[in-house]
Design a protein around this motif. Structure first.
Motif, PDB file in Angstrom:
ATOM      1  N   ARG A  14       0.849  -1.207   0.000  1.00 47.92           N
ATOM      2  CA  ARG A  14       0.000   0.000   0.000  1.00 47.92           C
ATOM      3  C   ARG A  14       0.876   1.246   0.000  1.00 47.92           C
ATOM      4  O   ARG A  14       1.819   1.355   0.774  1.00 47.92           O
ATOM      5  CB  ARG A  14      -0.924   0.000   1.223  1.00 47.92           C
ATOM      6  CG  ARG A  14      -2.165  -0.842   0.981  1.00 47.92           C
ATOM      7  CD  ARG A  14      -2.993  -1.079   2.223  1.00 47.92           C
ATOM      8  NE  ARG A  14      -3.283   0.079   3.046  1.00 47.92           N
ATOM      9  CZ  ARG A  14      -4.268   0.955   2.838  1.00 47.92           C
ATOM     10  NH1 ARG A  14      -5.060   0.826   1.768  1.00 47.92           N
ATOM     11  NH2 ARG A  14      -4.481   1.960   3.677  1.00 47.92           N
ATOM     12  N   TYR A  15       0.522   2.162  -0.895  1.00 41.04           N
ATOM     13  CA  TYR A  15       1.216   3.444  -1.012  1.00 41.04           C
ATOM     14  C   TYR A  15       0.355   4.516  -0.379  1.00 41.04           C
ATOM     15  O   TYR A  15      -0.836   4.645  -0.700  1.00 41.04           O
ATOM     16  CB  TYR A  15       1.481   3.770  -2.478  1.00 41.04           C
ATOM     17  CG  TYR A  15       1.959   5.185  -2.733  1.00 41.04           C
ATOM     18  CD1 TYR A  15       3.264   5.561  -2.426  1.00 41.04           C
ATOM     19  CD2 TYR A  15       1.109   6.152  -3.270  1.00 41.04           C
ATOM     20  CE1 TYR A  15       3.717   6.859  -2.660  1.00 41.04           C
ATOM     21  CE2 TYR A  15       1.541   7.448  -3.518  1.00 41.04           C
ATOM     22  CZ  TYR A  15       2.839   7.795  -3.204  1.00 41.04           C
ATOM     23  OH  TYR A  15       3.280   9.082  -3.438  1.00 41.04           O
ATOM     24  N   GLY A  16       0.930   5.320   0.512  1.00 43.46           N
ATOM     25  CA  GLY A  16       0.221   6.426   1.130  1.00 43.46           C
ATOM     26  C   GLY A  16       0.539   7.730   0.437  1.00 43.46           C
ATOM     27  O   GLY A  16       1.690   8.180   0.435  1.00 43.46           O
TER      28      GLY A  16
ATOM     29  N   GLN B  11      -4.241   1.507 -12.520  1.00 41.98           N
ATOM     30  CA  GLN B  11      -3.143   0.919 -13.287  1.00 41.98           C
ATOM     31  C   GLN B  11      -2.125   0.275 -12.354  1.00 41.98           C
ATOM     32  O   GLN B  11      -1.601  -0.805 -12.633  1.00 41.98           O
ATOM     33  CB  GLN B  11      -2.467   1.982 -14.161  1.00 41.98           C
ATOM     34  CG  GLN B  11      -1.387   1.429 -15.079  1.00 41.98           C
ATOM     35  CD  GLN B  11      -0.788   2.476 -16.006  1.00 41.98           C
ATOM     36  OE1 GLN B  11      -1.102   3.667 -15.897  1.00 41.98           O
ATOM     37  NE2 GLN B  11       0.075   2.059 -16.911  1.00 41.98           N
ATOM     38  N   TRP B  12      -1.856   0.933 -11.232  1.00 38.57           N
ATOM     39  CA  TRP B  12      -0.937   0.353 -10.252  1.00 38.57           C
ATOM     40  C   TRP B  12      -1.440  -0.990  -9.732  1.00 38.57           C
ATOM     41  O   TRP B  12      -0.679  -1.936  -9.598  1.00 38.57           O
ATOM     42  CB  TRP B  12      -0.749   1.330  -9.089  1.00 38.57           C
ATOM     43  CG  TRP B  12       0.390   2.279  -9.280  1.00 38.57           C
ATOM     44  CD1 TRP B  12       0.899   2.738 -10.457  1.00 38.57           C
ATOM     45  CD2 TRP B  12       1.164   2.883  -8.243  1.00 38.57           C
ATOM     46  NE1 TRP B  12       1.936   3.598 -10.223  1.00 38.57           N
ATOM     47  CE2 TRP B  12       2.124   3.714  -8.880  1.00 38.57           C
ATOM     48  CE3 TRP B  12       1.131   2.821  -6.856  1.00 38.57           C
ATOM     49  CZ2 TRP B  12       3.047   4.456  -8.157  1.00 38.57           C
ATOM     50  CZ3 TRP B  12       2.048   3.573  -6.130  1.00 38.57           C
ATOM     51  CH2 TRP B  12       2.998   4.382  -6.776  1.00 38.57           C
ATOM     52  N   MET B  13      -2.722  -1.033  -9.424  1.00 36.48           N
ATOM     53  CA  MET B  13      -3.268  -2.298  -8.914  1.00 36.48           C
ATOM     54  C   MET B  13      -3.222  -3.378  -9.997  1.00 36.48           C
ATOM     55  O   MET B  13      -2.846  -4.523  -9.729  1.00 36.48           O
ATOM     56  CB  MET B  13      -4.709  -2.083  -8.434  1.00 36.48           C
ATOM     57  CG  MET B  13      -5.398  -3.360  -7.950  1.00 36.48           C
ATOM     58  SD  MET B  13      -4.491  -4.243  -6.654  1.00 36.48           S
ATOM     59  CE  MET B  13      -4.713  -3.130  -5.260  1.00 36.48           C
TER      60      MET B  13
ATOM     61  N   LYS C 248       1.704   3.287  10.325  1.00 42.05           N
ATOM     62  CA  LYS C 248       1.335   2.098  11.104  1.00 42.05           C
ATOM     63  C   LYS C 248      -0.170   1.882  11.112  1.00 42.05           C
ATOM     64  O   LYS C 248      -0.658   0.762  10.902  1.00 42.05           O
ATOM     65  CB  LYS C 248       1.858   2.232  12.534  1.00 42.05           C
ATOM     66  CG  LYS C 248       1.601   1.010  13.403  1.00 42.05           C
ATOM     67  CD  LYS C 248       2.204   1.180  14.786  1.00 42.05           C
ATOM     68  CE  LYS C 248       1.922  -0.059  15.649  1.00 42.05           C
ATOM     69  NZ  LYS C 248       2.501   0.100  17.013  1.00 42.05           N
ATOM     70  N   GLU C 249      -0.923   2.946  11.340  1.00 38.52           N
ATOM     71  CA  GLU C 249      -2.387   2.839  11.404  1.00 38.52           C
ATOM     72  C   GLU C 249      -2.985   2.368  10.080  1.00 38.52           C
ATOM     73  O   GLU C 249      -3.881   1.519  10.054  1.00 38.52           O
ATOM     74  CB  GLU C 249      -2.993   4.192  11.779  1.00 38.52           C
ATOM     75  CG  GLU C 249      -2.767   4.603  13.218  1.00 38.52           C
ATOM     76  CD  GLU C 249      -3.273   6.015  13.489  1.00 38.52           C
ATOM     77  OE1 GLU C 249      -3.250   6.421  14.658  1.00 38.52           O
ATOM     78  OE2 GLU C 249      -3.686   6.718  12.532  1.00 38.52           O
ATOM     79  N   GLU C 250      -2.481   2.922   8.987  1.00 40.37           N
ATOM     80  CA  GLU C 250      -3.042   2.627   7.663  1.00 40.37           C
ATOM     81  C   GLU C 250      -2.356   1.447   6.989  1.00 40.37           C
ATOM     82  O   GLU C 250      -2.697   1.093   5.862  1.00 40.37           O
ATOM     83  CB  GLU C 250      -2.936   3.861   6.762  1.00 40.37           C
ATOM     84  CG  GLU C 250      -3.716   5.066   7.254  1.00 40.37           C
ATOM     85  CD  GLU C 250      -5.219   4.848   7.193  1.00 40.37           C
ATOM     86  OE1 GLU C 250      -5.677   3.981   6.415  1.00 40.37           O
ATOM     87  OE2 GLU C 250      -5.943   5.557   7.927  1.00 40.37           O
TER      88      GLU C 250
ATOM     89  N   VAL D 201      -3.486   2.180  -3.461  1.00 43.19           N
ATOM     90  CA  VAL D 201      -3.137   3.568  -3.174  1.00 43.19           C
ATOM     91  C   VAL D 201      -4.145   4.148  -2.185  1.00 43.19           C
ATOM     92  O   VAL D 201      -5.354   4.119  -2.423  1.00 43.19           O
ATOM     93  CB  VAL D 201      -3.121   4.424  -4.460  1.00 43.19           C
ATOM     94  CG1 VAL D 201      -2.826   5.891  -4.125  1.00 43.19           C
ATOM     95  CG2 VAL D 201      -2.087   3.889  -5.439  1.00 43.19           C
ATOM     96  N   GLU D 202      -3.632   4.669  -1.071  1.00 43.33           N
ATOM     97  CA  GLU D 202      -4.455   5.323  -0.057  1.00 43.33           C
ATOM     98  C   GLU D 202      -4.160   6.809  -0.077  1.00 43.33           C
ATOM     99  O   GLU D 202      -3.013   7.227   0.119  1.00 43.33           O
ATOM    100  CB  GLU D 202      -4.156   4.749   1.328  1.00 43.33           C
ATOM    101  CG  GLU D 202      -5.052   5.266   2.432  1.00 43.33           C
ATOM    102  CD  GLU D 202      -6.491   4.793   2.299  1.00 43.33           C
ATOM    103  OE1 GLU D 202      -7.408   5.576   2.619  1.00 43.33           O
ATOM    104  OE2 GLU D 202      -6.694   3.633   1.876  1.00 43.33           O
ATOM    105  N   GLN D 203      -5.183   7.631  -0.325  1.00 45.53           N
ATOM    106  CA  GLN D 203      -4.993   9.075  -0.361  1.00 45.53           C
ATOM    107  C   GLN D 203      -5.336   9.674   1.003  1.00 45.53           C
ATOM    108  O   GLN D 203      -6.398   9.420   1.566  1.00 45.53           O
ATOM    109  CB  GLN D 203      -5.852   9.696  -1.460  1.00 45.53           C
ATOM    110  CG  GLN D 203      -5.415   9.248  -2.855  1.00 45.53           C
ATOM    111  CD  GLN D 203      -6.084  10.032  -3.963  1.00 45.53           C
ATOM    112  OE1 GLN D 203      -7.156  10.576  -3.776  1.00 45.53           O
ATOM    113  NE2 GLN D 203      -5.455  10.078  -5.121  1.00 45.53           N
TER     114      GLN D 203
END
Length: 471
Positions: free
Chosen positions: A160-162, A180-182, A249-251, A189-191
């Motif tokens: 996961r990318y933040g 596309q990344w997935m 850590k949380e996400e 991707v987490e915004q």
């Protein structure tokens, strides 16, 4: 260093009498391969419980590899073996695959290896092929290069990318499509709004920030100016670092990017301290695993760095391609504090690196103030690269180079012409500057110490990505 988990399945002849006659010999060849792999100290080997001579054993071996969650599988051949067994095993054993041919001239192992390779390719699986004695350093070198590239491709899956903030300053090259990344890499991707960092930073205990600031003052040179850099502002930056760690850590984030400009740099503090020490193998509290952090929410930059991290298992550089000194034939790679302090001394010991680091007041671009993490990259051979999209398709551009050592006088002279507050890496390219400027795809660049060209090429082949080497 997290070892790469590699499965090994050794194949045999489908005729019972041949299988029994050659069984002990086959096991000895497998033993040699396992010992050679384990001697690298990079690989954790998972062996199939049986030498495979029947379809049922091929299924069982493949499922054992799946259950063990290996990152790639080696198909091992020392005698003639029936090709359909390799195909059946591939239905279950995790790829990417490497076909390894042992040297055993009295038995047609090479025939078995080539027959299996052809069978796999006919069904659309294209394994890497390595042949030779496992004790031969050159053979093991070839094998390791593939393992590194293949395991990097595997490790991206499920990460996961933040993304803290949106597109920075109109940079198309810094924004990518999460779908596309997935699809291509298996990355979610987490915004996240940058305000989340501010809220958490304000809640970091004062004592914790003070201790971290004093640690920095002890090991690095902190140049307070009473305006853009004060102890209070430096503690703000440290608070942002701890806030980022908490959100990561949380996400359950694996790597991140921060927009920074202009919201944070105009109104709160720069992200330089957070970005540098996330990328470092240590922080104010001791050793840790580097967490890839890209500035300006550069998604493809962060992805390139994450690939490098999985391949080299070291901190990774992020920099602007800032200037070319024509007379010195040096490309100046610089960015506002983004370089991990690791690059100041090429050591996992913070004391060795930080003695070369200055926490320098930011310049007028950043009115909120803060300290830039200034240093000059230690000399050494480097592999630079960038994953970028051209008409929607990813292309990896690889740039072999060397970071050079300059005298203190030269460092001062050159950095004053560009940006004295920021860190610099002076790179002598293997290619010409004209070729570089014609083919390099964007303004950001990334890299690690060492030669990892072949590993990047293997990664690209595994992922079906085009590549170009500027050498």
């Amino acid at each position: 260093m997290k070892k790469r988990k590699v499965g090994i399945i050794t194949f045999s002849d489908g005729r019972d009498f041949v299988h029994e006659e050659t069984l002990e010999m086959n096991k000895k060849f497998e033993d040699r391969l396992v010992k050679a792999l384990e001697r690298t100290n990079e690989i954790e080997v998972v062996r199939a419980s049986d030498i495979v001579n029947k379809p049922s054993k091929a299924k069982k071996a493949g499922k054992e590899m799946m259950k063990a969650e290996v990152e790639m599988t080696i198909f091992n051949y020392s005698i003639w073996c029936w090709p359909h067994l390799s195909v059946i095993a591939s239905l279950y054993a995790p790829g990417p695959y490497l076909i390894y041919g042992q040297i055993n001239p009295k038995y047609p192992g090479m025939v078995g290896m080539l027959a299996a390779a052809g069978a796999l390719e006919q069904i659309g699986i294209f394994p890497e092929r390595v042949w030779g004695e496992p004790e031969d350093p050159e053979v093991m070198k070839r094998l390791l290069k593939f393992v590194r590239g293949a395991s990097a491709a595997h490790r991206l899956k499920g990460e996961r990318y933040g993304m803290f903030g949106g597109r920075p300053m109109g940079m198309y090259t810094a924004s990518a499509n999460g779908d596309q990344w997935m699809k291509e890499f298996g990355i979610d991707v987490e915004q996240i709004d940058q305000y989340a960092l501010v809220l958490k930073a304000e809640k970091v205990p004062t004592e914790k920030k003070r201790k971290a600031r004093e640690w920095l003052e002890r090991y690095a040179t902190v140049q307070y100016d009473g305006k853009r850099l004060t102890p209070a502002i430096l503690e703000k930056q440290i608070g942002l670092y701890y806030a980022a760690l908490e959100i990561i850590k949380e996400e359950e984030l694996d790597f991140v990017g921060f927009k920074g400009q202009p919201e944070m740099t105009n109104n709160y503090a720069t992200m330089d301290i957070a970005e540098a020490f996330l990328n470092d193998p240590y922080d104010f509290d001791g050793p840790k695993e580097p967490i890839v952090a890209a500035t300006e929410t550069d998604m493809d930059g962060a992805l390139t760095m994450e690939i490098f991290k999985h391949i080299a298992q070291t901190p990774v550089l992020f920099a602007d391609v800032r200037h070319y000194f024509k007379e010195e034939k040096l490309l100046d790679l610089a960015n506002s504090g983004q370089h991990a302090t690791y690059f100041a001394g090429k050591s996992n010991n913070p004391e060795e690196n930080l003695k070369n680091v200055i926490i320098h007041p930011e310049d007028f671009y950043f009115p909120a103030g803060g300290g830039a993490v200034k240093h000059f990259a230690a000399p050494g051979r480097v592999t630079l690269a960038r994953l970028a999209r051209q008409d929607g398709e990813y292309v990896m551009t690889i740039v072999p180079a060397e970071f050079v050592e300059l005298s203190d006088k030269e460092k001062k002279r050159l950095s004053e012409q560009v940006q004295i507050e920021w860190p610099h890496a002076y790179a002598k390219l293997d290619t010409t500057i004209d070729t570089y400027l014609e083919y390099y795809p964007c303004n950001h660049i990334h890299g690690v110490y060492g030669n990892y060209i072949e590993e990047l090429v293997h990664f690209c082949k595994v992922k079906g990505i085009a590549f170009q080497i500027l050498d």
